[in-house]
Design an enzyme around this catalytic site. Structure first.
Site, PDB file in Angstrom:
ATOM      1  N   CYS A 104     -22.640  56.687 -98.646  1.00 55.48           N
ATOM      2  CA  CYS A 104     -22.114  56.374 -97.316  1.00 55.48           C
ATOM      3  C   CYS A 104     -21.492  57.626 -96.711  1.00 55.48           C
ATOM      4  O   CYS A 104     -20.515  58.169 -97.247  1.00 55.48           O
ATOM      5  CB  CYS A 104     -21.078  55.260 -97.401  1.00 55.48           C
ATOM      6  SG  CYS A 104     -20.383  54.818 -95.784  1.00 55.48           S
ATOM      7  N   ILE A 105     -22.043  58.072 -95.603  1.00 52.15           N
ATOM      8  CA  ILE A 105     -21.528  59.275 -94.957  1.00 52.15           C
ATOM      9  C   ILE A 105     -20.137  59.043 -94.373  1.00 52.15           C
ATOM     10  O   ILE A 105     -19.351  59.978 -94.208  1.00 52.15           O
ATOM     11  CB  ILE A 105     -22.515  59.732 -93.863  1.00 52.15           C
ATOM     12  CG1 ILE A 105     -22.161  61.138 -93.384  1.00 52.15           C
ATOM     13  CG2 ILE A 105     -22.552  58.742 -92.714  1.00 52.15           C
ATOM     14  CD1 ILE A 105     -23.152  61.716 -92.426  1.00 52.15           C
TER      15      ILE A 105
END
Length: 202
Positions: A154-155
């Site tokens: 997850c950025i």
């Protein structure tokens, strides 16, 4: 040509995701801070001291509840960011002893070695980490190692979501949803009043 495309790992060219992720962390914190400011100091904080008794009590409840939600979602967010999602222990293997693991590893080198990939209990070996990995562990190309029960990278949290931080990530999503719905409900009337150009009523 097709052979090279088949084994192309696009994430090798996406290491900038980590750098971009730090920017996303600042963006998330800015959104949280701006939303809290819009609900508490800008609208309901002043109503606690300048409104009627009923409006002051209602505003105080909104301020306390919303501030608690913001605290909890911020805590769960940082927990998801800094918590290691879980890595495969060095030297781990699914076999009864090291000798069996060594034989299985040697057998992997042969082209005629057959593994039923439909069997979720099959021995799994990561060619990038050059190590055995348990069921549901996957290699993360961004972080560069296998993650236990990996869900995704997850950025927004600059981290993989896996075994040890999945709970914090889910809590962050739940608190964010509740806080967002509360912010929308609390700000609809003040926003309509603002854009209509009429003075806000206590």
């Amino acid at each position: 040509m097709l052979k090279h495309v088949k084994y192309l790992n696009v994430f090798v060219y996406c290491k900038f995701l980590k750098l971009l992720g730090h920017v996303m962390v600042l963006l998330v914190l800015s959104i949280i801070g701006f939303t809290w400011y819009a609900v508490v100091p800008a609208v309901y904080g002043p109503m606690m001291v300048s409104g009627s008794t009923g409006a002051a009590v209602g505003s105080a409840i909104i301020v306390v509840v919303f501030s608690l939600l913001v605290i909890m979602l911020t805590w769960s967010y940082f927990a998801a960011v800094v918590t290691d999602p879980g890595q495969v222990a060095a030297g781990w293997h699914p076999f009864p002893d090291d000798a069996t693991a060594a034989r299985e590893l040697e057998a992997l080198q042969y082209a005629d070695y057959y593994i039923d990939r439909r069997d979720p209990r099959r021995p799994r070996f990561c060619k990038r980490c050059k190590a055995w990995k348990p069921e549901r562990a996957h290699h993360c190309s961004v972080s560069g190692h296998c993650v236990l029960k990996m869900d995704h990278y997850c950025i927004w949290v600059v981290n993989c979501v896996g075994l040890l931080n999945y709970r914090f990530f889910l809590q962050f999503l739940v608190y964010t949803f509740i806080a967002s719905m509360m912010a929308i409900a609390c700000l609809i009337k003040p926003m309509l009043t603002f854009f209509q150009g009429t003075p806000a009523s206590g």
